[in-house]
Design a protein around this motif. Structure first.
Motif, PDB file in Angstrom:
ATOM      1  N   TRP A 205     -11.018  -1.466   2.241  1.00  0.00           N
ATOM      2  CA  TRP A 205     -11.082  -1.565   3.693  1.00  0.00           C
ATOM      3  C   TRP A 205     -11.825  -0.348   4.239  1.00  0.00           C
ATOM      4  O   TRP A 205     -11.669   0.771   3.731  1.00  0.00           O
ATOM      5  N   ASP A 206     -12.637  -0.569   5.275  1.00  0.00           N
ATOM      6  CA  ASP A 206     -13.376   0.518   5.920  1.00  0.00           C
ATOM      7  C   ASP A 206     -12.814   0.760   7.316  1.00  0.00           C
ATOM      8  O   ASP A 206     -12.540  -0.190   8.073  1.00  0.00           O
TER       9      ASP A 206
ATOM     10  N   TRP B 112       0.065  16.813  -2.501  1.00  0.00           N
ATOM     11  CA  TRP B 112      -0.424  16.228  -1.247  1.00  0.00           C
ATOM     12  C   TRP B 112      -1.791  16.809  -0.919  1.00  0.00           C
ATOM     13  O   TRP B 112      -1.943  18.019  -0.739  1.00  0.00           O
ATOM     14  N   ASP B 113      -2.815  15.949  -0.858  1.00  0.00           N
ATOM     15  CA  ASP B 113      -4.152  16.392  -0.470  1.00  0.00           C
ATOM     16  C   ASP B 113      -5.065  15.181  -0.394  1.00  0.00           C
ATOM     17  O   ASP B 113      -5.013  14.300  -1.251  1.00  0.00           O
ATOM     18  N   HIS B 114      -5.905  15.138   0.635  1.00  0.00           N
ATOM     19  CA  HIS B 114      -6.974  14.141   0.736  1.00  0.00           C
ATOM     20  C   HIS B 114      -6.424  12.737   0.477  1.00  0.00           C
ATOM     21  O   HIS B 114      -6.875  12.005  -0.409  1.00  0.00           O
ATOM     22  N   ILE B 115      -5.439  12.353   1.287  1.00  0.00           N
ATOM     23  CA  ILE B 115      -4.639  11.155   1.028  1.00  0.00           C
ATOM     24  C   ILE B 115      -5.424   9.877   1.305  1.00  0.00           C
ATOM     25  O   ILE B 115      -6.073   9.724   2.340  1.00  0.00           O
ATOM     26  N   SER B 116      -5.326   8.952   0.351  1.00  0.00           N
ATOM     27  CA  SER B 116      -5.895   7.617   0.481  1.00  0.00           C
ATOM     28  C   SER B 116      -4.757   6.599   0.476  1.00  0.00           C
ATOM     29  O   SER B 116      -3.586   6.964   0.435  1.00  0.00           O
ATOM     30  N   TRP B 117      -5.111   5.316   0.531  1.00  0.00           N
ATOM     31  CA  TRP B 117      -4.116   4.249   0.406  1.00  0.00           C
ATOM     32  C   TRP B 117      -4.219   3.624  -0.983  1.00  0.00           C
ATOM     33  O   TRP B 117      -5.222   2.961  -1.303  1.00  0.00           O
TER      34      TRP B 117
ATOM     35  N   PHE C 277       0.859  -1.174   0.000  1.00  0.00           N
ATOM     36  CA  PHE C 277       0.000   0.000   0.000  1.00  0.00           C
ATOM     37  C   PHE C 277       0.905   1.236   0.000  1.00  0.00           C
ATOM     38  O   PHE C 277       2.089   1.150   0.319  1.00  0.00           O
ATOM     39  N   TYR C 278       0.350   2.374  -0.363  1.00  0.00           N
ATOM     40  CA  TYR C 278       1.163   3.579  -0.403  1.00  0.00           C
ATOM     41  C   TYR C 278       0.277   4.808  -0.256  1.00  0.00           C
ATOM     42  O   TYR C 278      -0.933   4.772  -0.530  1.00  0.00           O
ATOM     43  N   GLN C 279       0.881   5.890   0.186  1.00  0.00           N
ATOM     44  CA  GLN C 279       0.194   7.159   0.306  1.00  0.00           C
ATOM     45  C   GLN C 279      -0.098   7.702  -1.093  1.00  0.00           C
ATOM     46  O   GLN C 279       0.799   7.765  -1.938  1.00  0.00           O
TER      47      GLN C 279
ATOM     48  N   ASP D 141      -1.802  -2.825 -10.568  1.00  0.00           N
ATOM     49  CA  ASP D 141      -2.577  -1.859  -9.804  1.00  0.00           C
ATOM     50  C   ASP D 141      -3.886  -2.472  -9.327  1.00  0.00           C
ATOM     51  O   ASP D 141      -4.521  -3.265 -10.042  1.00  0.00           O
ATOM     52  N   GLN D 142      -4.287  -2.092  -8.134  1.00  0.00           N
ATOM     53  CA  GLN D 142      -5.555  -2.519  -7.539  1.00  0.00           C
ATOM     54  C   GLN D 142      -6.417  -1.287  -7.245  1.00  0.00           C
ATOM     55  O   GLN D 142      -5.933  -0.162  -7.247  1.00  0.00           O
ATOM     56  N   PRO D 143      -7.705  -1.498  -6.974  1.00  0.00           N
ATOM     57  CA  PRO D 143      -8.525  -0.359  -6.548  1.00  0.00           C
ATOM     58  C   PRO D 143      -7.954   0.289  -5.291  1.00  0.00           C
ATOM     59  O   PRO D 143      -7.252  -0.357  -4.501  1.00  0.00           O
ATOM     60  N   ILE D 144      -8.218   1.561  -5.125  1.00  0.00           N
ATOM     61  CA  ILE D 144      -7.781   2.261  -3.918  1.00  0.00           C
ATOM     62  C   ILE D 144      -8.315   1.520  -2.702  1.00  0.00           C
ATOM     63  O   ILE D 144      -9.495   1.169  -2.630  1.00  0.00           O
ATOM     64  N   ALA D 145      -7.439   1.275  -1.729  1.00  0.00           N
ATOM     65  CA  ALA D 145      -7.775   0.378  -0.622  1.00  0.00           C
ATOM     66  C   ALA D 145      -8.595   1.057   0.464  1.00  0.00           C
ATOM     67  O   ALA D 145      -9.566   0.485   0.975  1.00  0.00           O
ATOM     68  N   VAL D 146      -8.191   2.260   0.866  1.00  0.00           N
ATOM     69  CA  VAL D 146      -8.870   2.960   1.948  1.00  0.00           C
ATOM     70  C   VAL D 146      -9.082   4.404   1.517  1.00  0.00           C
ATOM     71  O   VAL D 146      -8.126   5.092   1.150  1.00  0.00           O
ATOM     72  N   HIS D 147     -10.332   4.842   1.580  1.00  0.00           N
ATOM     73  CA  HIS D 147     -10.683   6.198   1.166  1.00  0.00           C
ATOM     74  C   HIS D 147     -10.852   7.102   2.376  1.00  0.00           C
ATOM     75  O   HIS D 147     -11.430   6.680   3.396  1.00  0.00           O
ATOM     76  N   PRO D 148     -10.403   8.353   2.302  1.00  0.00           N
ATOM     77  CA  PRO D 148     -10.748   9.317   3.354  1.00  0.00           C
ATOM     78  C   PRO D 148     -12.264   9.460   3.431  1.00  0.00           C
ATOM     79  O   PRO D 148     -12.966   9.373   2.422  1.00  0.00           O
TER      80      PRO D 148
END
Length: 686
Positions: free
Chosen positions: A337-338, A262-267, A252-254, A280-287
């Motif tokens: 992930w939630d 840099w803004d509204h960072i997800s994983w 995972f990564y910022q 590449d995979q779907p974004i794992a964790v959303h703000p």
């Protein structure tokens, strides 16, 4: 207005006769994508939107629809709102879109109305709204909700309508795929099942779709690395939370999917079978997946729960909370992930009476050992320096604070910072005394500008005892991990085969303007295997799997060859210098060198652009063996050199595209035992 993007993703048609213009503010280093059969417009979150003119009319009742598959959700405007359709002007009109957490919303005459549902990432979402003189009906797929709205005059639709961006907030772009939008007089009929102008069974509410941006957009950028872990577009910072499961490596990564800043960072998330070829995979964790993390999901780690569940320990950021950072668990929900609604660890005010630096409490490194959970969290002690706070738990949810694992000294070692980010503790081998050694890595942080900012990773080697929960370093002074001034962001894991692996980010150190122009910022370094030398110092080398990126061998002539994407092996009987990314005219060149005392890099002529040049940087290298063995990887702008498995240098070169000469230079009496070079291929399929 009935907009469709059939067959030609860089153009659009208004079936009602309006003038439609797809705008793509693409920088010179980004390639405009060639037409494809895709029946949607890719909204990259920072350069693409649509302007429609000739829309002016007054409607007693109207309906608006959009078919949208979000990859991520932008921060939005002052209300957190991002418009997919914005038909407002001078505070009047209607806009349909979503909030920063994905909630369906509409704005009518400056009043924001939110529905009780969220858009689903990586799926087609059918958003619709009906506005009459007495009611506003918001809908998502088959669901609808009504809001009383009293209007005494028709709704004025302005001549200009914007699609995919909020008019009042120029950086509030949609991020994902847009298949069609409509804004019409309401006839009271049923909502369309698919976008106007299309009969496509692949664009149906709730149907999954891959929203990953195509990497070929950057294929003409000579400075973008091809063979390294990177984000498909936008901002990337440190990789973290590595996890090996069922033959796959997850990293995972910022990430900011909506732009190279840099803004509204997800994983972000990628998987690999071999640590060097990535998908590449779907974004794992959303703000916004929980109020606790409304403004960002910052770094953390992966841990297996008692039932094998893949848990993510994250830094949850919410700027309205005080303190604004807390440690929470994110649990798997399909392919994402939630975040739990409540934190598991909150920032303390002080440590033994010494105040912690406010608002600096993040980057949990969590592991399980002998039935016990441990966590390190980065922080800073006022007046002293950075620290890694240690916690212990029996179940991963109730945590006992144990104080500091180690405290820095900002006065004696100012380059170690006032606060520590990303503390990592990894086993590296057994020392001559027969006892296991661990290495503690940290990234220093300062509030405000500092000459050492984003240049260092420091480490200490010592003895970790899980029973007493103590780390006793073998040396007081911090040791530099890399000598190039670009490597930061350490994170680590232990693989199933026992190897301790360190992940890092390579700062590109370009201006914000250039990052926006090129569409990307930063990339990971090659994953590193750690060990312990006979002298008790750290060993570091690229993972053996790196050889899997090699293609054909490149032959040199009198020590000279050409290439911007190379893996080079050197065995030299004595000292050496090697020029890379050099131009035939001699005006650009980056030089690396190794002698008996140090390894160094000279970027004083690295680029015709003076801001990308700097004098010599060096790291001590005490050569105890002959010959010298080195490994050098070049990849676009990346330079990574490893020497005798004991030191490394990571750097960058922003030279002209044809600055691709490599030249090995040896002093008199020295000869090359081995000089092998191989072209390397991309880490991703394009």
């Amino acid at each position: 207005m009935r907009i469709a993007f059939a067959h030609q993703p860089t153009s659009a048609v208004d079936e009602d006769g309006g003038a439609v213009r797809v705008i793509s503010a693409v920088g010179t280093a980004q390639a405009e994508l060639a037409p494809t059969p895709e029946r949607f417009l890719r909204m990259d979150g920072f350069t693409v939107w649509v302007d429609v003119t000739g829309c002016s009319q007054d409607l007693d009742a109207l309906r608006a629809e959009a078919w949208f598959a979000p990859r991520a959700f932008a921060r939005g405007d002052h209300d957190g709102f991002t418009a997919l359709i914005d038909a407002t002007e001078a505070g009047r009109g209607i806009a349909l879109g979503h909030l920063a957490d994905g909630t369906l919303a509409a704005r009518v005459d400056q009043i924001l109305h939110a529905a009780p549902w969220r858009l689903q990432p990586e799926k087609w979402n059918h958003l619709h709204v009906h506005l009459s003189s007495h009611a506003l009906v918001l809908g998502l797929g088959p669901e609808t909700a009504s809001v009383n709205v009293l209007r005494r005059e028709p709704m004025r639709i302005p001549d200009g309508v914007t699609v995919g961006r909020t008019k009042s907030q120029k950086d509030a772009f949609a991020i994902g795929l847009l298949a069609g939008v409509t804004l019409t007089l309401s006839d009271g009929g049923p909502w369309a099942a698919s976008p106007i102008g299309l009969d496509d069974t692949n664009i149906v509410h709730g149907l999954p779709v891959d929203t990953t941006p195509p990497r070929r957009r950057y294929q003409d950028d000579p400075h973008r690395p091809l063979a390294h872990l990177s984000a498909p577009q936008g901002w990337m910072n440190e990789p973290h939370a590595a996890w090996q499961h069922q033959g796959l490596h997850h990293i995972f990564y910022q990430h900011n999917a909506g732009g190279p800043y840099w803004d509204h960072i997800s994983w972000g998330h990628a998987i690999s079978a071999d640590l060097v070829h990535w998908t590449d995979q779907p974004i794992a964790v959303h703000p916004g997946s929980a109020e606790l993390a409304a403004d960002g999901i910052w770094s953390g780690s992966s841990v297996a729960g008692d039932n094998g569940e893949h848990l993510l320990f994250v830094t949850a950021g919410a700027l309205e909370r005080k303190p604004d950072q807390a440690i929470a668990i994110a649990r798997p929900s399909g392919d994402r992930w939630d975040v739990d609604p409540a934190p598991v660890i909150e920032m303390p005010a002080d440590l033994d009476g010494v105040p912690l630096i406010p608002g600096q409490f993040r980057d949990p490194f969590v592991w399980r050992e002998a039935g016990v959970w441990f966590a390190l969290i980065g922080a800073g002690l006022e007046g002293l320096g950075g620290t890694a706070l240690l916690y212990r738990s029996k179940d991963g949810t109730r945590w006992e604070p144990l104080g500091s694992l180690l405290v820095g000294d900002k006065h004696a070692y100012p380059a170690t910072g006032v606060m520590w980010e990303l503390p990592v503790l990894l086993p590296v081998g057994v020392a001559a005394d027969g006892r296991q050694r661990h290495a503690l890595f940290i990234a220093p942080w300062w509030k405000g500008p500092n000459p050492h900012h984003l240049q260092h990773v420091w480490h200490w080697i010592g003895i970790w005892d899980a029973v007493s929960a103590r780390f006793v370093p073998d040396h007081i002074e911090p040791r530099e991990f890399d000598g190039g001034g670009h490597l930061t962001g350490p994170s680590g894991t232990v693989l199933e085969d026992g190897r301790a692996i360190l992940w890092t980010i390579t700062q590109d150190k370009r201006s914000g303007e250039e990052q926006v122009a090129t569409g990307w910022a930063h990339n990971a370094g090659i994953p590193l295997e750690l060990g312990l030398s006979a002298a008790g110092t750290l060993e570091v080398r690229p993972v053996a799997e790196l050889a899997g990126l090699r293609d054909e061998r490149v032959h040199h002539s009198q020590g000279v060859l050409r290439g911007r994407h190379l893996d080079i092996e050197l065995v030299i009987q004595g000292d050496f210098e090697i020029d890379v990314f050099a131009h035939a005219d001699g005006l650009e060149c980056t030089t690396l060198g190794v002698d008996a005392e140090r390894a160094w890099v000279d970027r004083s002529c690295a680029s015709l652009a003076g801001e990308y040049c700097e004098p010599v940087r060096a790291i001590p290298h005490h050569r105890s063996i002959q010959p010298t063995r080195a490994r050098l990887v070049l990849d676009g702008s990346m330079i990574e050199l490893w020497v005798d498995d004991t030191v490394m240098i990571t750097s960058r070169s922003y030279s002209r595209p044809d600055s691709d000469h490599v030249r090995l230079r040896l002093p008199a009496g020295t000869h090359a035992v081995t000089f092998n070079a191989f072209r390397i291929h991309p880490a991703y399929r394009t």
